[in-house]
Design a protein around this motif. Structure first.
Motif, PDB file in Angstrom:
ATOM      1  N   VAL A   5       0.861  -1.189   0.000  1.00  0.00           N
ATOM      2  CA  VAL A   5       0.000   0.000   0.000  1.00  0.00           C
ATOM      3  C   VAL A   5       0.896   1.237   0.000  1.00  0.00           C
ATOM      4  N   LEU A   6       0.948   1.938  -1.134  1.00  0.00           N
ATOM      5  CA  LEU A   6       1.771   3.143  -1.236  1.00  0.00           C
ATOM      6  C   LEU A   6       1.049   4.359  -0.687  1.00  0.00           C
ATOM      7  N   VAL A   7      -0.253   4.430  -0.909  1.00  0.00           N
ATOM      8  CA  VAL A   7      -1.042   5.560  -0.414  1.00  0.00           C
ATOM      9  C   VAL A   7      -2.439   5.085  -0.035  1.00  0.00           C
ATOM     10  N   ASP A   8      -2.900   5.572   1.107  1.00  0.00           N
ATOM     11  CA  ASP A   8      -4.275   5.385   1.553  1.00  0.00           C
ATOM     12  C   ASP A   8      -4.632   6.605   2.399  1.00  0.00           C
ATOM     13  N   ASN A   9      -5.917   6.750   2.710  1.00  0.00           N
ATOM     14  CA  ASN A   9      -6.327   7.833   3.613  1.00  0.00           C
ATOM     15  C   ASN A   9      -5.635   7.717   4.961  1.00  0.00           C
ATOM     16  N   ASN A  10      -5.321   6.496   5.368  1.00  0.00           N
ATOM     17  CA  ASN A  10      -4.735   6.241   6.686  1.00  0.00           C
ATOM     18  C   ASN A  10      -3.278   5.812   6.582  1.00  0.00           C
ATOM     19  N   THR A  11      -2.553   6.007   7.674  1.00  0.00           N
ATOM     20  CA  THR A  11      -1.211   5.462   7.827  1.00  0.00           C
ATOM     21  C   THR A  11      -1.207   4.550   9.041  1.00  0.00           C
ATOM     22  N   LEU A  12      -0.250   3.640   9.100  1.00  0.00           N
ATOM     23  CA  LEU A  12      -0.161   2.721  10.223  1.00  0.00           C
ATOM     24  C   LEU A  12       0.588   3.369  11.384  1.00  0.00           C
ATOM     25  N   GLY A 190     -10.283   0.139  -6.520  1.00  0.00           N
ATOM     26  CA  GLY A 190      -9.896   1.534  -6.344  1.00  0.00           C
ATOM     27  C   GLY A 190     -10.913   2.245  -5.485  1.00  0.00           C
ATOM     28  N   CYS A 191     -12.068   2.553  -6.062  1.00  0.00           N
ATOM     29  CA  CYS A 191     -13.158   3.210  -5.327  1.00  0.00           C
ATOM     30  C   CYS A 191     -14.455   2.408  -5.336  1.00  0.00           C
ATOM     31  N   GLY A 218     -10.992   0.535  -1.848  1.00  0.00           N
ATOM     32  CA  GLY A 218     -12.151   1.338  -1.483  1.00  0.00           C
ATOM     33  C   GLY A 218     -13.451   0.627  -1.824  1.00  0.00           C
ATOM     34  N   PHE A 219     -14.443   0.784  -0.955  1.00  0.00           N
ATOM     35  CA  PHE A 219     -15.754   0.137  -1.146  1.00  0.00           C
ATOM     36  C   PHE A 219     -16.839   1.132  -1.560  1.00  0.00           C
ATOM     37  N   HIS A 220     -16.509   2.397  -1.691  1.00  0.00           N
ATOM     38  CA  HIS A 220     -17.469   3.470  -1.974  1.00  0.00           C
ATOM     39  C   HIS A 220     -18.662   3.409  -1.009  1.00  0.00           C
ATOM     40  N   CYS A 247     -10.749   0.115   2.724  1.00  0.00           N
ATOM     41  CA  CYS A 247      -9.994   1.340   3.016  1.00  0.00           C
ATOM     42  C   CYS A 247     -10.473   2.481   2.128  1.00  0.00           C
ATOM     43  N   HIS A 248      -9.685   3.535   2.050  1.00  0.00           N
ATOM     44  CA  HIS A 248      -9.905   4.704   1.204  1.00  0.00           C
ATOM     45  C   HIS A 248     -11.307   5.291   1.397  1.00  0.00           C
TER      46      HIS A 248
END
Length: 275
Positions: A5-12, A190-191, A218-220, A247-248
Protein backbone atom coordinates in the motif's frame (compact mmCIF):
# COMPACT_ATOMS: atom_id res chain seq x y z
CA UNK A 1 1.70 -12.03 -5.27
CA UNK A 2 2.92 -9.19 -3.08
CA UNK A 3 0.84 -6.03 -2.61
CA UNK A 4 2.27 -2.87 -1.00
CA UNK A 5 0.00 0.00 0.00
CA UNK A 6 1.77 3.14 -1.24
CA UNK A 7 -1.04 5.56 -0.41
CA UNK A 8 -4.28 5.38 1.55
CA UNK A 9 -6.33 7.83 3.61
CA UNK A 10 -4.74 6.24 6.69
CA UNK A 11 -1.21 5.46 7.83
CA UNK A 12 -0.16 2.72 10.22
CA UNK A 13 0.82 3.62 13.79
CA UNK A 14 4.58 4.06 14.29
CA UNK A 15 5.14 3.84 10.52
CA UNK A 16 6.09 7.27 9.23
CA UNK A 17 4.54 7.35 5.79
CA UNK A 18 2.45 10.03 4.11
CA UNK A 19 -1.30 9.65 3.87
CA UNK A 20 -3.84 11.47 1.73
CA UNK A 21 -7.43 10.95 0.55
CA UNK A 22 -6.28 8.84 -2.38
CA UNK A 23 -5.12 5.33 -3.22
CA UNK A 24 -2.09 3.65 -4.77
CA UNK A 25 -0.93 0.03 -4.60
CA UNK A 26 2.28 -1.55 -5.93
CA UNK A 27 1.76 -5.17 -6.95
CA UNK A 28 4.47 -7.72 -7.73
CA UNK A 29 3.52 -11.02 -9.35
CA UNK A 30 5.95 -13.40 -11.01
CA UNK A 31 8.44 -11.08 -12.74
CA UNK A 32 5.91 -8.30 -13.35
CA UNK A 33 5.34 -5.14 -11.31
CA UNK A 34 2.06 -3.24 -11.50
CA UNK A 35 1.34 0.26 -10.18
CA UNK A 36 -2.40 0.36 -9.46
CA UNK A 37 -3.57 3.99 -9.22
CA UNK A 38 -1.32 6.92 -8.31
CA UNK A 39 -3.20 8.90 -5.67
CA UNK A 40 -3.60 12.68 -5.62
CA UNK A 41 0.00 13.91 -5.30
CA UNK A 42 3.59 12.67 -5.19
CA UNK A 43 2.98 11.01 -1.81
CA UNK A 44 3.02 7.54 -3.42
CA UNK A 45 6.49 8.24 -4.84
CA UNK A 46 7.88 9.36 -1.48
CA UNK A 47 6.36 6.36 0.30
CA UNK A 48 7.70 3.98 -2.37
CA UNK A 49 11.21 5.35 -1.79
CA UNK A 50 10.87 4.69 1.96
CA UNK A 51 9.72 1.15 1.19
CA UNK A 52 12.69 0.66 -1.18
CA UNK A 53 10.36 0.20 -4.15
CA UNK A 54 11.88 1.44 -7.41
CA UNK A 55 9.00 2.86 -9.43
CA UNK A 56 11.35 3.37 -12.39
CA UNK A 57 11.23 -0.42 -12.83
CA UNK A 58 7.41 -0.47 -13.09
CA UNK A 59 6.20 -2.72 -15.91
CA UNK A 60 2.53 -1.78 -15.96
CA UNK A 61 0.33 1.06 -14.70
CA UNK A 62 -3.39 0.42 -14.18
CA UNK A 63 -5.96 3.09 -13.37
CA UNK A 64 -9.15 2.07 -11.59
CA UNK A 65 -11.02 5.16 -12.87
CA UNK A 66 -10.42 8.80 -13.75
CA UNK A 67 -11.10 10.70 -10.52
CA UNK A 68 -8.49 13.11 -9.15
CA UNK A 69 -7.66 11.05 -6.04
CA UNK A 70 -6.51 8.20 -8.30
CA UNK A 71 -4.98 10.03 -11.29
CA UNK A 72 -3.49 13.36 -10.27
CA UNK A 73 -0.32 11.55 -9.23
CA UNK A 74 0.30 10.94 -12.95
CA UNK A 75 1.90 14.39 -13.25
CA UNK A 76 4.69 13.70 -10.69
CA UNK A 77 5.05 10.19 -12.16
CA UNK A 78 5.72 11.68 -15.60
CA UNK A 79 8.22 14.01 -13.94
CA UNK A 80 9.93 11.02 -12.31
CA UNK A 81 10.39 9.20 -15.62
CA UNK A 82 11.36 12.37 -17.47
CA UNK A 83 14.09 13.15 -14.94
CA UNK A 84 15.30 9.55 -15.23
CA UNK A 85 15.77 10.10 -18.97
CA UNK A 86 17.61 13.39 -18.33
CA UNK A 87 19.94 11.71 -15.81
CA UNK A 88 20.39 8.56 -17.94
CA UNK A 89 18.97 6.38 -15.16
CA UNK A 90 17.85 2.85 -15.86
CA UNK A 91 14.06 2.80 -16.32
CA UNK A 92 11.24 1.03 -18.10
CA UNK A 93 8.56 2.43 -20.39
CA UNK A 94 5.45 1.11 -18.64
CA UNK A 95 2.22 0.26 -20.38
CA UNK A 96 -0.88 2.03 -19.02
CA UNK A 97 -4.08 0.00 -18.88
CA UNK A 98 -7.47 1.60 -18.23
CA UNK A 99 -11.02 2.02 -19.50
CA UNK A 100 -11.33 4.22 -22.64
CA UNK A 101 -13.29 6.87 -20.66
CA UNK A 102 -10.66 7.25 -17.94
CA UNK A 103 -9.21 10.52 -19.28
CA UNK A 104 -12.57 12.16 -19.94
CA UNK A 105 -13.15 15.66 -18.55
CA UNK A 106 -15.60 15.56 -15.65
CA UNK A 107 -16.92 18.29 -13.36
CA UNK A 108 -18.67 18.40 -10.00
CA UNK A 109 -20.80 21.33 -8.85
CA UNK A 110 -18.59 24.43 -9.15
CA UNK A 111 -15.38 22.41 -9.61
CA UNK A 112 -14.52 22.43 -13.34
CA UNK A 113 -12.27 19.33 -13.34
CA UNK A 114 -12.28 16.32 -11.00
CA UNK A 115 -10.82 13.98 -13.63
CA UNK A 116 -7.32 13.47 -14.96
CA UNK A 117 -5.21 16.59 -15.48
CA UNK A 118 -3.29 14.88 -18.27
CA UNK A 119 -4.91 13.94 -21.56
CA UNK A 120 -4.71 10.63 -23.37
CA UNK A 121 -2.57 12.29 -26.04
CA UNK A 122 -0.04 13.66 -23.53
CA UNK A 123 0.25 10.39 -21.63
CA UNK A 124 0.75 8.45 -24.87
CA UNK A 125 4.03 10.32 -25.24
CA UNK A 126 5.32 8.79 -22.00
CA UNK A 127 3.58 5.42 -21.63
CA UNK A 128 2.25 2.72 -23.95
CA UNK A 129 -1.52 3.13 -23.65
CA UNK A 130 -3.68 0.00 -23.65
CA UNK A 131 -7.26 1.21 -23.21
CA UNK A 132 -10.12 -1.24 -23.28
CA UNK A 133 -13.42 -2.35 -21.77
CA UNK A 134 -12.68 -6.09 -21.91
CA UNK A 135 -10.91 -8.13 -19.21
CA UNK A 136 -7.19 -8.57 -19.76
CA UNK A 137 -4.46 -10.67 -18.19
CA UNK A 138 -1.64 -8.58 -16.71
CA UNK A 139 0.13 -11.77 -15.61
CA UNK A 140 -1.01 -15.38 -15.73
CA UNK A 141 -3.08 -14.89 -12.57
CA UNK A 142 -3.57 -11.11 -12.23
CA UNK A 143 -6.46 -9.81 -14.33
CA UNK A 144 -7.70 -6.33 -15.23
CA UNK A 145 -11.50 -6.60 -15.12
CA UNK A 146 -12.45 -3.86 -17.59
CA UNK A 147 -15.99 -2.48 -17.57
CA UNK A 148 -18.01 -4.02 -14.75
CA UNK A 149 -21.49 -5.39 -15.32
CA UNK A 150 -23.88 -3.72 -12.84
CA UNK A 151 -26.28 -6.31 -11.51
CA UNK A 152 -27.44 -5.21 -8.06
CA UNK A 153 -30.12 -2.55 -7.71
CA UNK A 154 -28.70 -1.29 -4.41
CA UNK A 155 -25.37 -0.22 -5.95
CA UNK A 156 -24.12 2.36 -8.49
CA UNK A 157 -27.48 4.11 -8.70
CA UNK A 158 -26.39 7.73 -8.44
CA UNK A 159 -24.09 9.84 -10.67
CA UNK A 160 -21.21 11.97 -9.40
CA UNK A 161 -21.04 15.21 -11.35
CA UNK A 162 -21.16 15.63 -15.10
CA UNK A 163 -19.22 14.50 -18.16
CA UNK A 164 -17.91 17.09 -20.62
CA UNK A 165 -21.00 16.58 -22.82
CA UNK A 166 -23.30 17.49 -19.92
CA UNK A 167 -24.44 13.92 -19.26
CA UNK A 168 -24.59 12.59 -15.70
CA UNK A 169 -21.40 10.75 -14.79
CA UNK A 170 -22.04 7.20 -13.56
CA UNK A 171 -18.28 6.50 -13.69
CA UNK A 172 -18.60 3.64 -16.17
CA UNK A 173 -14.78 3.56 -16.32
CA UNK A 174 -14.60 2.26 -12.73
CA UNK A 175 -12.83 -1.09 -12.71
CA UNK A 176 -10.71 -3.36 -10.51
CA UNK A 177 -8.23 -6.25 -10.50
CA UNK A 178 -8.56 -9.87 -9.46
CA UNK A 179 -5.74 -12.23 -8.52
CA UNK A 180 -6.25 -15.98 -8.78
CA UNK A 181 -4.43 -17.63 -5.89
CA UNK A 182 -4.39 -21.34 -5.08
CA UNK A 183 -6.77 -20.66 -2.20
CA UNK A 184 -9.21 -18.43 -4.08
CA UNK A 185 -9.58 -14.90 -5.37
CA UNK A 186 -8.09 -11.62 -4.16
CA UNK A 187 -10.19 -8.63 -5.25
CA UNK A 188 -8.26 -5.34 -5.59
CA UNK A 189 -10.37 -2.20 -5.95
CA UNK A 190 -9.90 1.53 -6.34
CA UNK A 191 -13.16 3.21 -5.33
CA UNK A 192 -15.80 0.64 -6.35
CA UNK A 193 -18.08 3.21 -7.97
CA UNK A 194 -19.34 0.26 -10.02
CA UNK A 195 -20.41 -1.34 -6.72
CA UNK A 196 -18.23 -3.56 -4.56
CA UNK A 197 -20.68 -6.45 -4.83
CA UNK A 198 -20.97 -6.00 -8.61
CA UNK A 199 -17.17 -6.10 -8.87
CA UNK A 200 -16.84 -9.26 -6.77
CA UNK A 201 -19.63 -11.03 -8.64
CA UNK A 202 -18.09 -10.11 -12.00
CA UNK A 203 -14.67 -11.40 -10.88
CA UNK A 204 -16.18 -14.64 -9.54
CA UNK A 205 -17.98 -15.32 -12.82
CA UNK A 206 -14.93 -14.44 -14.90
CA UNK A 207 -12.62 -16.71 -12.91
CA UNK A 208 -15.24 -19.39 -12.18
CA UNK A 209 -14.28 -19.40 -8.53
CA UNK A 210 -16.52 -18.50 -5.57
CA UNK A 211 -13.74 -18.58 -2.96
CA UNK A 212 -12.68 -15.13 -1.77
CA UNK A 213 -9.35 -14.91 0.05
CA UNK A 214 -9.31 -11.13 0.47
CA UNK A 215 -10.87 -7.88 -0.73
CA UNK A 216 -8.64 -4.80 -0.52
CA UNK A 217 -9.39 -1.25 -1.60
CA UNK A 218 -12.15 1.34 -1.48
CA UNK A 219 -15.75 0.14 -1.15
CA UNK A 220 -17.47 3.47 -1.97
CA UNK A 221 -19.36 3.32 1.32
CA UNK A 222 -19.30 6.96 2.35
CA UNK A 223 -22.51 7.74 4.20
CA UNK A 224 -24.26 5.10 2.07
CA UNK A 225 -28.02 4.81 1.83
CA UNK A 226 -29.64 2.26 4.09
CA UNK A 227 -30.54 0.21 1.02
CA UNK A 228 -26.92 0.11 -0.18
CA UNK A 229 -25.50 -0.71 3.24
CA UNK A 230 -28.04 -3.43 3.97
CA UNK A 231 -27.58 -4.95 0.51
CA UNK A 232 -23.80 -4.96 0.91
CA UNK A 233 -23.94 -6.50 4.37
CA UNK A 234 -26.30 -9.24 3.19
CA UNK A 235 -24.05 -10.02 0.23
CA UNK A 236 -20.86 -10.05 2.31
CA UNK A 237 -22.37 -12.28 4.98
CA UNK A 238 -23.25 -14.84 2.30
CA UNK A 239 -19.87 -14.42 0.56
CA UNK A 240 -17.82 -15.30 3.68
CA UNK A 241 -14.43 -13.89 2.58
CA UNK A 242 -11.37 -14.94 4.59
CA UNK A 243 -10.33 -11.30 5.11
CA UNK A 244 -11.46 -7.80 4.12
CA UNK A 245 -9.12 -4.80 3.91
CA UNK A 246 -11.69 -2.04 3.32
CA UNK A 247 -9.99 1.34 3.02
CA UNK A 248 -9.91 4.70 1.20
CA UNK A 249 -13.57 5.62 0.54
CA UNK A 250 -15.06 3.38 3.25
CA UNK A 251 -16.25 5.39 6.24
CA UNK A 252 -15.93 4.37 9.90
CA UNK A 253 -19.59 3.48 10.42
CA UNK A 254 -19.56 1.26 7.34
CA UNK A 255 -16.42 -0.52 8.60
CA UNK A 256 -18.13 -1.06 11.97
CA UNK A 257 -21.18 -2.52 10.26
CA UNK A 258 -19.02 -4.69 7.98
CA UNK A 259 -17.07 -5.98 10.96
CA UNK A 260 -20.27 -7.64 12.20
CA UNK A 261 -20.39 -9.95 9.17
CA UNK A 262 -16.81 -10.22 7.82
CA UNK A 263 -13.27 -10.08 9.30
CA UNK A 264 -12.17 -6.44 8.82
CA UNK A 265 -8.40 -5.88 8.85
CA UNK A 266 -6.30 -2.72 9.39
CA UNK A 267 -5.08 -0.85 6.30
CA UNK A 268 -2.70 2.08 5.90
CA UNK A 269 0.22 3.36 3.85
CA UNK A 270 3.16 1.01 4.39
CA UNK A 271 1.09 -2.18 4.69
CA UNK A 272 2.46 -5.17 2.78
CA UNK A 273 0.34 -8.24 2.02
CA UNK A 274 1.46 -11.49 0.40
CA UNK A 275 -0.74 -14.19 -1.15
Amino acid sequence: MKLSVLVDNNTLIDRYFLGEPGLSFFIEDEDTSVLFDVGYSDAFIKNAQKMQIDLLKTDKIVLSHGHLDHTWGLFPLVQLFTEAKLESLDHTKPSLTAHPHVFSTRSFSEIPEIGSLLSEEKLAEHFSLELGKAPKNLTENLIYLGEIERLFEFEAQYPIGKMSNGADDYILDDTALVYRSLDGLVIITGCSHAGICNIIEYAKNLCRDDRIVDIIGGFHLQNPSQQQLEGTLKYMKKLKPDAVHACHCTDLQSKIELSQVVPIEEVGAGLVLEY
